[in-house]
Design an enzyme around this catalytic site. Structure first.
Site, PDB file in Angstrom:
ATOM      1  CD  GLU A 114      -6.733  -2.398  -3.191  1.00 40.07           C
ATOM      2  OE1 GLU A 114      -5.628  -1.854  -2.955  1.00 40.07           O
ATOM      3  OE2 GLU A 114      -6.937  -3.613  -3.025  1.00 40.07           O
ATOM      4  CG  HIS A 122      -2.171  -0.746   1.081  1.00 36.81           C
ATOM      5  ND1 HIS A 122      -3.409  -0.195   1.336  1.00 36.81           N
ATOM      6  CD2 HIS A 122      -2.411  -2.009   0.672  1.00 36.81           C
ATOM      7  CE1 HIS A 122      -4.351  -1.086   1.099  1.00 36.81           C
ATOM      8  NE2 HIS A 122      -3.769  -2.206   0.696  1.00 36.81           N
TER       9      HIS A 122
END
Length: 321
Positions: free
Chosen positions: A107, A38
Site C-alpha cells: 500500500e 506497517h
C-alpha cells in the site's frame, strides 16, 4: 475444521504490548497468529507502527506453540526481496518451524517512505511476481544472481537457512494476483470472503492449498462503546482495497472516511459481546472455503479482555464451524 487466528495489529499497539498480546492468544487457544507490517497507522487515532520483524523475533521467543505469519509484507519497495528472504529464513529458525511468509503488492501508505514512487497496480504485481521468484531461489541455499526487470541480486546466499523454508502466502484481490498466488504461492491470503477469488486461485494451481482470510471485530460488553471505537479506529476499512492501496497517509484516510457513520461501521463489523453476531461474521469465510480465519480485535487497549472472552465463549462457538 476452520482454524481461528489472532492478529497482532501493529497500527494500534506498541512492540512490547504486541508480544504480550500474542502470548495471551496462545494461552487462550488461538490456532495461529498473524502480524501486519506497517510504517504508518491507517488513522492517527490508532497511533502506532513498530517494526513488525523485531516484534516477530520477540514473539518467537515468548511463545512455544502458536504459528506466526506476516499478513502481509511487501517485498518490493521498503524491503528488497533478498532481504525478505534472509528475514524469513531467520524467523523460521527462531520459531522452530512456526513461521509463514505472507507477501503482497503493498500500500502507498507504507511504501512511499523510501521515495521510489507508487506505480500502477499491474506494475506492482509484476514486481511481486519477480520478488517471489528471488525469495524462492534464495530459500534453496544456493548462490543467487538475478538481473530482472525490477530487481538486481548479485551473488547472494542465505547462510542460516532452515531445512524446511517458510511457506509463502500471496495476498489476492483480483484475477492477476490470484494467478501469482496459484502459480507461486503455497497459500492464499484475502480480506474479503469472495468465492471468485478462491475459484481463480484453484484454477491457477492453488487447488487444495490453504486459504487464509481476515476480518475485524470489536468486542466490548458495552456495544455503544464498541461501535464508537470501531468507528474511531477502523472506519477506513470500508473504503475497499482498490482505494486503500492508493492513499498516501492517515490524513488522506481520515478525509476519505469523513462521511462514514458509526452505523455504517456497525453494519460491517460485529460490535459488542453477542457471540452469535461474531460467529455470523466469520461464517461467510468458512462457507466460501477459507481454511483459516484471523480476527482483528479493534483497540490496542482492549486485547486482554477480548482474549479472555474468546477463550471462554467465542472460540468454543467458532469451533462449531
Amino acid at each position: 475444521m476452520v482454524r481461528i487466528g489472532y492478529t497482532m495489529m501493529t497500527e494500534q499497539a506498541g512492540p512490547r504490548e504486541l508480544v504480550g498480546h500474542v502470548v495471551g492468544a496462545e494461552r487462550a487457544g488461538f490456532d495461529f497468529s498473524v502480524i501486519s507490517d506497517h510504517s504508518f497507522p491507517w488513522l492517527e487515532a490508532q497511533g502506532h507502527a513498530p517494526y513488525a520483524w523485531s516484534v516477530l523475533g520477540a514473539a518467537a521467543q515468548a511463545t512455544s506453540r502458536i504459528p506466526l505469519m506476516t499478513y502481509v509484507t511487501c517485498p518490493t519497495f521498503r524491503y528488497h526481496p533478498a532481504v525478505i528472504a534472509q528475514k524469513a529464513a531467520t524467523m523460521q529458525l527462531l520459531s522452530q518451524g512456526r513461521f509463514r511468509l505472507g507477501l503482497g503488492s503493498g500500500e502507498n501508505l507504507n511504501e512511499h517512505i523510501v521515495g521510489a514512487g507508487w506505480p500502477a497496480a499491474h506494475v506492482r504485481l509484476d514486481m511481486l511476481e519477480e520478488a517471489v521468484g528471488i525469495i524462492r531461489a534464495l530459500f534453496t541455499g544456493r548462490y543467487v544472481s538475478h538481473h530482472g526487470t525490477h530487481f538486481d541480486v548479485e551473488n547472494a546466499k542465505l547462510w542460516d537457512r532452515p531445512d524446511d523454508p517458510p511457506l509463502i502466502g500471496i495476498a489476492v484481490s483480483g484475477d492477476r494476483s490470484c494467478e501469482i498466488a496459484g502459480r507461486y504461492g503455497d497459500l492464499l491470503i484475502a480480506t474479503e470472503p469472495k468465492q471468485e477469488l478462491l475459484t481463480a486461485f484453484g484454477e491457477y494451481g492453488g487447488s487444495g492449498k490453504p486459504r487464509i482470510g481476515q476480518l475485524p471485530v470489536c468486542y466490548d460488553p458495552d456495544r455503544d462503546a464498541a461501535v464508537a471505537r470501531a468507528h474511531d479506529q477502523f472506519r477506513w476499512a470500508l473504503g475497499g482495497w482498490k482505494v486503500n492501496a492508493e492513499l498516501p497517509g492517515p490524513a488522506a484516510f481520515a478525509q476519505a472516511s469523513q462521511r462514514t457513520r458509526p452505523e455504517d461501521v456497525a453494519d460491517s463489523i460485529p460490535c459488542g459481546d453477542d457471540v452469535d453476531a461474531f460467529v455470523d461474521a466469520v461464517r461467510p469465510y468458512a462457507e466460501a472455503g477459507f481454511t483459516e480465519i484471523a480476527l482483528i480485535q479493534i483497540g490496542g487497549g482492549q486485547q486482554e479482555c477480548f482474549l479472555d472472552w474468546s477463550e471462554a465463549k467465542l472460540l468454543p462457538a467458532l469451533g462449531e464451524l
